[in-house]
Design an enzyme around this catalytic site. Structure first.
Site, PDB file in Angstrom:
ATOM      1  N   ASP A 189     -24.957  20.779  11.537  1.00 46.68           N
ATOM      2  CA  ASP A 189     -26.289  20.306  11.906  1.00 46.68           C
ATOM      3  C   ASP A 189     -26.559  19.047  11.083  1.00 46.68           C
ATOM      4  O   ASP A 189     -25.843  18.748  10.123  1.00 46.68           O
ATOM      5  CB  ASP A 189     -27.313  21.401  11.593  1.00 46.68           C
ATOM      6  CG  ASP A 189     -28.740  20.951  11.796  1.00 46.68           C
ATOM      7  OD1 ASP A 189     -29.049  20.395  12.864  1.00 46.68           O
ATOM      8  OD2 ASP A 189     -29.544  21.132  10.853  1.00 46.68           O
TER       9      ASP A 189
ATOM     10  N   ASP B 276     -30.343  17.247  10.435  1.00 48.61           N
ATOM     11  CA  ASP B 276     -31.586  17.285   9.661  1.00 48.61           C
ATOM     12  C   ASP B 276     -31.728  18.603   8.915  1.00 48.61           C
ATOM     13  O   ASP B 276     -31.634  19.678   9.515  1.00 48.61           O
ATOM     14  CB  ASP B 276     -32.791  17.101  10.593  1.00 48.61           C
ATOM     15  CG  ASP B 276     -32.771  15.759  11.301  1.00 48.61           C
ATOM     16  OD1 ASP B 276     -33.434  14.838  10.823  1.00 48.61           O
ATOM     17  OD2 ASP B 276     -32.081  15.641  12.332  1.00 48.61           O
TER      18      ASP B 276
ATOM     19  N   ASP C 180     -28.975  24.903   8.674  1.00 49.67           N
ATOM     20  CA  ASP C 180     -29.987  25.304   7.701  1.00 49.67           C
ATOM     21  C   ASP C 180     -31.095  26.167   8.255  1.00 49.67           C
ATOM     22  O   ASP C 180     -31.948  26.621   7.496  1.00 49.67           O
ATOM     23  CB  ASP C 180     -30.638  24.042   7.098  1.00 49.67           C
ATOM     24  CG  ASP C 180     -31.536  23.337   8.106  1.00 49.67           C
ATOM     25  OD1 ASP C 180     -32.767  23.278   7.892  1.00 49.67           O
ATOM     26  OD2 ASP C 180     -31.022  22.846   9.125  1.00 49.67           O
TER      27      ASP C 180
END
Length: 223
Positions: free
Chosen positions: A8, A10, A166
């Site tokens: 991922d 961001d 995240d």
């Protein structure tokens, strides 16, 4: 092992919350609304800019009829200044360099559109590490739809792929794709880490190469 690592963006590789926060408050200033805190805007991140704008609008009592205009203005403003405050998390560059030196295949699957993603990676000196990118505009459905990560795993080949992210969205994406998930705990997650299904968790990119090696050893011949 021929291993592909899919990341991922961001909240995983980069802390983009400061620039998204600044862009949100510039939008609110244009609409004569008070600013929101960094923590508030951070809690809105994770499902793409349209959802972020929706949440900012709801928190600021903005007219829903202005949604399309506000999203378009936000995107233009944010893309022009997306790396003023954004930085890679500590240890990211060293970890990516180590993975590349081991010959691992690296890719990104993000809900940010491909164009801005490429610009950010270039600006931050990260583009050289990645062989492929899937963005929020690559397929009709975005994460947690698994098509993006599955397409990257197929494109880059290898006998195994890991997804590293995240958030709740990332955890669900990995689950639906049936890929092992490594959870970076210092990103934009709202749910307790123990409530998200994951193979490993880490709070420091300096330990990620060791965790990957323990989970999927790379032989000297493959390196």
């Amino acid at each position: 092992m021929n291993l592909t690592l899919i990341f991922d963006l961001d909240g995983t590789l980069i802390d983009s919350a400061p620039d998204l926060h600044a862009a949100s408050n510039r939008m609110l200033a244009r609409e004569d609304r008070p600013s929101l805190s960094l923590e508030t805007v951070r809690s809105f991140i994770g499902n793409g800019i349209p959802t972020l704008v929706d949440r900012v609008m709801a928190a600021s009592d903005l007219d829903k009829g202005e949604r399309d205009r506000l999203i378009a203005e936000f995107v233009t403003d944010y893309n022009a200044r997306a790396t003023e405050l954004t930085r890679p998390y500590p240890g990211v560059v060293d970890a990516l360099r180590k993975f590349r030196d081991l010959g691992l295949r690296l890719a990104i699957c993000t809900n940010k559109p491909v164009g801005p993603t490429e610009t950010i990676l270039d600006d931050l000196g990260l583009a050289e590490f990645f062989s492929a990118i899937v963005g929020g505009d690559s397929f009709p459905e975005r994460k947690p739809d698994p098509r993006g990560v599955l397409s990257l795993a197929q494109e880059l080949g290898g006998s195994q792929a890991l997804y590293i992210g995240d958030s709740e969205v990332d955890a669900e994406t990995a689950l639906r794709a049936k890929l092992p998930f490594f959870l970076f705990t210092e990103g934009y997650r709202k749910t307790p880490a123990e409530d998200l299904q994951h193979a490993r968790s880490f709070d420091d990119f300096n330990v990620l190469p060791r965790l990957v090696e323990e989970f999927a050893p790379v032989s000297a011949e493959e390196a």
